[in-house]
Scaffold this active site. Structure first.
Site, PDB file in Angstrom:
ATOM      1  CG  HIS A 200      -2.107  -0.996   0.802  1.00 22.32           C
ATOM      2  ND1 HIS A 200      -2.101  -2.296   1.221  1.00 22.32           N
ATOM      3  CD2 HIS A 200      -3.179  -0.854  -0.004  1.00 22.32           C
ATOM      4  CE1 HIS A 200      -3.149  -2.911   0.706  1.00 22.32           C
ATOM      5  NE2 HIS A 200      -3.823  -2.065  -0.036  1.00 22.32           N
ATOM      6  CD  GLU A 446      -9.711  -7.923  -2.290  1.00 24.29           C
ATOM      7  OE1 GLU A 446      -8.697  -7.344  -2.681  1.00 24.29           O
ATOM      8  OE2 GLU A 446     -10.508  -7.401  -1.477  1.00 24.29           O
TER       9      GLU A 446
HETATM   10  C1  PEP Z   1      -6.388  -5.506  -4.711  1.00 24.59           C
HETATM   11  O1  PEP Z   1      -6.219  -6.274  -3.763  1.00 24.59           O
HETATM   12  O2  PEP Z   1      -6.064  -5.776  -5.883  1.00 24.59           O
HETATM   13  C2  PEP Z   1      -7.018  -4.186  -4.492  1.00 24.59           C
HETATM   14  C3  PEP Z   1      -7.367  -3.405  -5.496  1.00 24.59           C
HETATM   15  O3  PEP Z   1      -7.192  -3.764  -3.212  1.00 24.59           O
HETATM   16  P1  PEP Z   1      -6.023  -3.294  -2.245  1.00 24.59           P
HETATM   17  O4  PEP Z   1      -4.777  -3.142  -3.065  1.00 24.59           O
HETATM   18  O5  PEP Z   1      -6.444  -2.023  -1.630  1.00 24.59           O
HETATM   19  O6  PEP Z   1      -5.939  -4.419  -1.265  1.00 24.59           O
HETATM   20 MG    MG Z   2      -7.276  -5.954  -1.939  1.00 23.84          MG
END
Ligand code: PEP
Ligand code: MG
Length: 602
Positions: A200, A446
């Protein structure tokens, strides 16, 4: 910046480039992920004032913890507050406070440094304890010390943002919430020891559009504050004390990039249509409200993913009120035009952000995060839902907001969330509060369970959003933020490609829309495969839109389909990479020339 008079030999290191672009600046070395601890030697006459400053910080911390305890007790009942009560006890512990004050006096140190030192000492002591429960209390000490340091250093990353213009931050790690607070007018880029492409913190670097290199492992021990440094966020190169020749080379490169950016703006109105006439939606992923202008600059087709958890990290109390959220979502609805915005309900937990009262977990990526957390703190979830429904009130162009549920691994989670949404609608109706009732509810696919159950999930969902970051992480069992396994984090792994195709086919069969909002959608080489697998709706970091637009305009869908069909039949990631690389030359010389592009396939 002037060409530096070279004193020390040039040193080159390498990491993972996570936000493209060259930055040339001055090293600012920070000590902790929060970037607040710098050692200051104080003259003896300032020591009393420093101790008074520390005592005041303890008082503020006590008040904050007390308030958080009261708030949590009201929202969640007594269940979670014992952790905060432990923190309160620590803050009231006379002997710990005394140790910090002694340290300040004996070492003529600033309070932040003293807190850090005493904390480290206590952690060493706790590490020796054989009792598991007591040893675990070490994490509470870390929490309390972070709170104190945060108060001592002012709000959020004040120190980092008060840097002279032109700083490049060097840190072991930066928390996503700290990265989110960086001021791009001052901070030119950052480099960290740890991290991966899809972590992140890296996502935030791309949102801010500042060059960043992560996973350099020992960068913090190789540089000193004040040194000249060049970072190349495309290739991952980091150069300390560059020679005049290196300096010139990168300055020219930076100039070329600036020209490219101007060119991107000229192309912003060109339709994202393949050579054989297929339209591809290019939407924006948004984490920070400040990004809105970037989103417009690249002419995105609405907001495909708003990561609402950042609203929580940026709220002073950690829990934005319904009205605060309403204002934020209304703003997004208005700014995103007729294509609208997808508001993902908070994905707190994981490697991102934590709510007060929830202890850090051993394995947070698989822990109490996202929809699981929402369903376990329904008061807080309902507040968010109410805010979204109010902001989604009908306009002439219809409902402009959609709800997206993250990290769903079980159909019952969707059913329960829908029940809460229906309850919120009923409440708003009874209160005669204007709101929308036909907001679409999407599901993020996911985790492997959601892939395998894609068809039944599609019966419950209005649309799917493929989160390829978590999907890659969980299908391959590779931590997306861990530089040690970075090479294994590979969305082009045939297992990931097969999972994506499985979901894409299920969505088509079930006739529900599907988009991709993971980082794959920002990566040109991977986008070709996505298009070939049947995905035409992509949401990405806004600064990636120009490159993806160029890619879309330079290919035939037919070619992409053949490429994807072949790639998916291969059995190892290395074969997929070799194959994709070998066939990219078919795809248009202009696009191939882009450094961005070649970087991603290697
Ligand atoms: C992902 O997991 O691909 C997603 C878009 O969410 P995040 O990156 O915020 O976990
Ligand atoms: Mg995600």
């Amino acid at each position: 910046m002037r060409t530096p008079a070279r004193k020390l030999p040039e040193e080159r290191l390498e990491g993972i480039g996570v936000c493209q672009g060259v930055a040339i600046g001055t090293v600012f070395l920070v000590d902790d992920p929060r970037g607040r601890i710098v050692r200051v030697f104080l003259p003896s006459e300032q020591l009393d004032a420093e101790i008074a400053r520390f005592r005041e910080a303890v008082r503020i911390a006590q008040r904050q913890v007390q308030e958080a305890t009261d708030r949590l007790r009201a929202a969640l009942g007594g269940e979670r507050v014992y952790i905060l009560e432990t923190h309160l006890l620590m803050l009231k512990d006379y002997s710990i406070g005394q140790q910090v004050e002694n340290f300040i006096r004996e070492n003529q140190a600033n309070a932040e440094w003293a807190v850090r030192d005493v904390t480290n000492h206590l952690l060493d002591v706790y590490a020796q304890i054989t009792d598991d429960y007591l040893r675990e209390r070490g994490s509470d000490i870390v929490d309390v010390s972070h709170r104190l340091i945060k108060i001592l250093s002012g709000t959020k990353t004040r120190d980092l943002n008060e840097l002279a213009v032109g700083a490049i931050i060097i840190a072991d790690d930066l928390l996503p919430s700290v990265a989110a607070d960086l001021d791009p007018r001052r901070v030119l880029g950052f480099v960290t020891n740890v991290g991966g492409w899809a972590s992140h913190t890296s996502i935030i670097a791309r949102s801010l559009n500042i060059p960043a290199v992560v996973g350099v492992r020992d960068i913090t021990s190789r540089v000193r504050s004040g040194e000249t440094i060049i970072i190349d966020g495309t290739t991952g190169a980091v150069i300390i004390n560059p020679s005049p020749e290196t300096y010139r080379f990168y300055s020219e490169q930076r100039e070329r990039q600036q020209q490219q950016q101007l060119h991107d703006i000229e192309e912003r109105e060109l339709p994202a249509v393949t050579r054989d006439g297929y339209e591809v939606k290019l939407r924006a992923n948004i984490e920070l409200m400040d990004e809105i202008d970037v989103f417009q600059r690249f002419n995105a087709a609405g907001i495909g993913l708003y990561r609402s958890e950042f609203l929580y990290s940026q709220s002073a109390t950690g829990l934005p009120t319904e009205d605060e959220q309403y204002e934020a979502y209304k703003f997004l609805a208005e700014m995103s035009g007729k294509e609208g915005a997808v508001i993902r309900t908070f994905d707190l937990g994981g490697d991102k952000l934590h709510l007060e009262g929830f202890k850090p977990e051993r394995n947070p990526a698989l822990g109490l995060r996202a929809i699981r957390l929402s369903l376990s703190i329904q008061h807080i979830f309902r507040t968010q839902i109410r805010a979204i429904l109010r902001a989604a009130e009908h306009s002439d162009e219809g409902v402009r907001l959609k709800i997206l549920l993250p990290f769903v691994s079980n159909l019952d989670e969707i059913r329960e969330a829908k029940q809460i949404i229906a309850d919120a609608e009923r409440e708003l109706r009874a209160e005669r509060m204007p709101h929308a009732e036909d907001v679409e509810i999407g599901v993020m696919v996911e985790v492997p369970a959601a892939v395998i159950m894609a068809e039944p999930l599609a019966r419950e969902a209005d649309f799917f959003s493929l989160g390829t970051n978590d999907l890659t992480q969980s299908v391959l069992a590779v931590d997306r933020g861990n530089e040690n396994v970075n090479a294994l984090f590979d969305p082009l792994h045939p297992a990931v490609l097969r999972a994506i195709k499985f979901v894409s086919d299920a969505a088509q069969r079930m006739r529900i829309p599907i988009n991709v909002c993971g980082e794959m959608a920002s990566n040109p080489a991977q986008v070709i495969i996505l298009l070939g697998l049947g995905l035409r709706d992509l949401s990405m970091t806004p600064s990636a839109i120009p490159a993806i637009r160029r890619l879309v305009r330079s290919i035939d869908l037919n070619t992409a389909q053949n490429l994807a069909a072949h790639a998916i039949a291969l059995t190892t990631p290395a074969e997929v990479h070799r194959y994709v690389q070998a066939h990219l030359s078919d795809l248009g010389a202009q696009f191939m020339a882009s450094a961005h592009f070649t970087h991603f396939v290697s």
